[in-house]
Each structure stands twice: as structure tokens, then as C-alpha cells.
Design a protein around this motif. Structure first.
Motif, PDB file in Angstrom:
ATOM      1  N   GLY A 210      -4.827  -1.414  -2.305  1.00  0.00           N
ATOM      2  CA  GLY A 210      -4.962  -2.591  -1.461  1.00  0.00           C
ATOM      3  C   GLY A 210      -6.403  -2.910  -1.109  1.00  0.00           C
ATOM      4  N   ALA A 211      -7.289  -1.913  -1.160  1.00  0.00           N
ATOM      5  CA  ALA A 211      -8.702  -2.159  -0.857  1.00  0.00           C
ATOM      6  C   ALA A 211      -9.370  -2.977  -1.959  1.00  0.00           C
ATOM      7  N   LEU A 212      -8.831  -2.901  -3.178  1.00  0.00           N
ATOM      8  CA  LEU A 212      -9.403  -3.651  -4.291  1.00  0.00           C
ATOM      9  C   LEU A 212      -8.814  -5.046  -4.408  1.00  0.00           C
ATOM     10  N   HIS A 213      -7.529  -5.175  -4.108  1.00  0.00           N
ATOM     11  CA  HIS A 213      -6.876  -6.480  -4.176  1.00  0.00           C
ATOM     12  C   HIS A 213      -5.681  -6.461  -3.227  1.00  0.00           C
ATOM     13  N   PRO A 214      -5.460  -7.531  -2.475  1.00  0.00           N
ATOM     14  CA  PRO A 214      -4.359  -7.544  -1.500  1.00  0.00           C
ATOM     15  C   PRO A 214      -2.977  -7.363  -2.133  1.00  0.00           C
ATOM     16  N   LEU A 215      -2.834  -7.604  -3.430  1.00  0.00           N
ATOM     17  CA  LEU A 215      -1.558  -7.342  -4.083  1.00  0.00           C
ATOM     18  C   LEU A 215      -1.171  -5.878  -3.915  1.00  0.00           C
ATOM     19  N   GLY A 216      -2.169  -4.988  -3.837  1.00  0.00           N
ATOM     20  CA  GLY A 216      -1.876  -3.573  -3.651  1.00  0.00           C
ATOM     21  C   GLY A 216      -1.105  -3.309  -2.379  1.00  0.00           C
ATOM     22  N   ASP A 217      -1.475  -3.991  -1.281  1.00  0.00           N
ATOM     23  CA  ASP A 217      -0.744  -3.819  -0.023  1.00  0.00           C
ATOM     24  C   ASP A 217       0.653  -4.418  -0.112  1.00  0.00           C
ATOM     25  N   SER A 218       0.800  -5.530  -0.841  1.00  0.00           N
ATOM     26  CA  SER A 218       2.135  -6.102  -1.024  1.00  0.00           C
ATOM     27  C   SER A 218       3.050  -5.108  -1.716  1.00  0.00           C
ATOM     28  N   LEU A 219       2.518  -4.412  -2.714  1.00  0.00           N
ATOM     29  CA  LEU A 219       3.307  -3.404  -3.417  1.00  0.00           C
ATOM     30  C   LEU A 219       3.543  -2.180  -2.532  1.00  0.00           C
ATOM     31  N   ALA A 220       2.583  -1.875  -1.653  1.00  0.00           N
ATOM     32  CA  ALA A 220       2.726  -0.706  -0.776  1.00  0.00           C
ATOM     33  C   ALA A 220       3.933  -0.839   0.141  1.00  0.00           C
ATOM     34  N   VAL A 221       4.315  -2.068   0.467  1.00  0.00           N
ATOM     35  CA  VAL A 221       5.494  -2.286   1.304  1.00  0.00           C
ATOM     36  C   VAL A 221       6.728  -1.632   0.686  1.00  0.00           C
TER      37      VAL A 221
END
Length: 297
Positions: free
Chosen positions: A24-35
Motif C-alpha cells: 500500500g505504500a507504493l500504490h493505494p491499490l495495495g491497501d484495497s487488497l489488504a482489506v
């Protein structure tokens, strides 16, 4: 042969998506997937089994390491708890929902629990009456408009420091400094947008500067629309010098309750003693509430 190749391709894609949930630190899609990292870890374990059956042992070992690390990040916060019930302070956190038909049950639950602080989201024209109901017990209050679904608000039984209100209108943050028996602290309510492709990452970037400007102890409650193991959580705890307290409480049901997300959180000073949170009923909202008990030192 084609089916073997297809199975290998699908297994690698699953592991790639799981790995992306950590970035998520590289691209906000990472946080979306972290959900959805918990579910992705289960799918990843199946992918590792496919790799083992195909004798791709190096890939299987790397995949197993990723699955174990991912499972650890999801499960580890569940063991963050304390049995101490004699903590001197309490906070009631609630996304009220702009659809709340009657604020009476929520007001009754807040007054029964008798917290020191209250943080609220989705406070709109219809349910703003809750603050008036709480006024005799919580005279220090601040409200800040946010989106069409309503603004954010804080309330405290301890007096407000004159002129300390901070309202970032349209940004989902309100703060005020209050005087407690242990000294002044900042009481903050946050309401974040949903993650990518929505605007959470940009919003957090703007809020980070404002949060860093709050000098002194911070107690923060909010609807983060994000899970405890996310990059967003790390940014906010770092900016405020806080830590999320209690084991994750699953507060936002999806698909008629088949899948529930832990997206409401309470943060307190990182160097305080153990603290805990309890889930409160929905009471007309689409979110469960949180009751947090904690120390300020």
C-alpha cells in the motif's frame, strides 16, 4: 499439459495478488487488497498446494513464506488485548449512519456506558440532535462538515481548551484539545473515504500534515474504512504518535453479514499502558459501535 499450465498460471496470479496487498505504500491499490488479505491468504495456501503437486518446490517455498507472513499480519492484532477493566478513561466511537432513524437508542447507550469522550461520524442534519441530547453530560463539543452523508464530531465531559478547535472542512477530521486530570489532550474524530479507486490515499496525505501539527497527547476514534494491518493505519499512527488499541472488532457487515470488516478503530498514545475495546450494538446504524477503555499515561 494445458490444464497444468493454467493451474500454474492461476496459482502464481493468486500469490502475486496476495503479495501486492503488502505494498500500500507504493500504490493505494495495495491497501484495497489488504482489506481482503485474510481471504487471499487462504486462496494463497491453495496456490502453494498446486505448486507442490506440480513439483515447483522453490516457488512453493516462497509462496508458503508469503502465505504465513500474510496470515501473521492478519492474526497478530487479534491477540492485542488486556483484561484490565479499571482504566480511568473511556471513549465511545460510532459511525451513526446518515440513515439512522432515531438517535434515542444510541444516546441511551452512550449515557449508560458513561465514557469520557465520544467520536462520531456521519453526523447530518437529521441526527445532529444527538449532540444536543449529550450536551448536559458532554458540554465540550465540536462538529465539522464532511460529505453528503454527514460530518464528524467530538464530545467530551472534560472542558475544551479555548480556541483549540480544528475543523478540516470536507476532509473528514475534527479535533479539539481538552483539559483532563492528567493534563491536556487532543480529541480527534476521523472519517476516511473508501480506499482505491476512491480517494482515501489522497485524503490521508492531506490529513497527515494536520495530525502531525497536534502537539501533545492524542486520543483518536474514527471510521477508517481500512483494516488494522494497512499502510493507512501505519501513516496515521505515526503522524499522531499513537497505537491502535484492542483486538480488531469487526464493525461493518457486508453481504447481509456474511463478511464483516474491522474498519472502526480507537488510537491512544503509543507509550500508554494496556487498553481494550468492546463492540457495541448497531442501534440503527450500519456500523457497530466501539467502547474503548485506556490510560493516558
Amino acid at each position: 499439459m494445458f490444464l497444468r499450465f493454467l493451474a500454474l498460471f492461476c496459482a502464481l496470479i493468486c500469490l502475486f495478488v496476495l503479495g501486492a496487498s503488502h505494498f500500500g505504500a507504493l500504490h493505494p491499490l495495495g491497501d484495497s487488497l489488504a482489506v481482503f488479505r485474510g481471504g487471499l491468504a487462504i486462496v494463497g495456501a491453495v496456490a502453494v498446494l498446486v505448486l507442490v503437486l506440480q513439483r515447483r518446490l522453490l516457488l512453493a517455498v516462497l509462496g508458503a513464506g508469503l502465505v504465513l507472513w500474510s496470515a501473521y499480519t492478519v492474526l497478530m492484532p487479534k491477540f492485542a488485548f488486556s483484561t484490565a477493566l479499571d482504566t480511568p478513561y473511556a471513549l465511545y466511537q460510532k459511525n451513526m449512519s446518515f440513515r439512522m432513524p432515531d438517535t434515542g437508542p444510541l444516546a441511551a447507550d452512550i449515557l449508560q456506558q458513561a465514557p469520557d469522550f465520544v467520536t462520531l461520524e456521519e453526523v447530518d442534519r437529521e441526527n445532529l440532535a444527538l449532540l444536543a441530547t449529550l450536551k448536559p453530560d458532554y458540554p465540550a463539543q465540536a462538529f465539522c462538515p464532511f460529505m453528503n452523508v454527514g460530518g464528524v464530531a467530538v464530545a467530551s465531559r472534560w472542558p475544551k481548551v479555548a480556541g483549540s478547535e480544528v475543523c478540516l472542512q470536507g476532509q473528514g477530521m475534527v479535533a479539539m484539545q481538552v483539559e483532563t486530570p492528567d493534563g491536556p489532550l487532543w480529541l480527534v474524530a476521523l472519517h476516511l473515504h473508501w480506499p482505491f479507486p476512491h480517494r482515501q490515499a489522497e485524503q490521508v496525505q492531506r490529513l497527515e500534515t494536520a495530525l502531525k501539527a497536534l502537539e501533545g497527547p492524542v486520543v483518536l476514534g474514527g471510521d477508517f474504512n481500512m483494516v488494522p494491518w494497512s499502510h493507512t493505519m501505519r501513516v496515521i499512527t505515526s503522524a499522531t504518535g499513537t497505537r491502535r488499541i484492542g483486538a480488531p472488532k469487526y464493525t461493518f457487515p457486508l453481504f447481509d453479514g456474511l463478511y464483516t470488516l474491522p474498519i472502526d478503530h480507537v488510537l491512544v498514545n503509543a507509550n500508554t499502558r494496556p487498553a481494550e475495546t468492546w463492540r457495541r450494538p448497531q442501534l440503527g446504524s450500519d456500523h457497530f459501535g466501539l467502547l474503548a477503555r485506556f490510560y493516558l499515561r
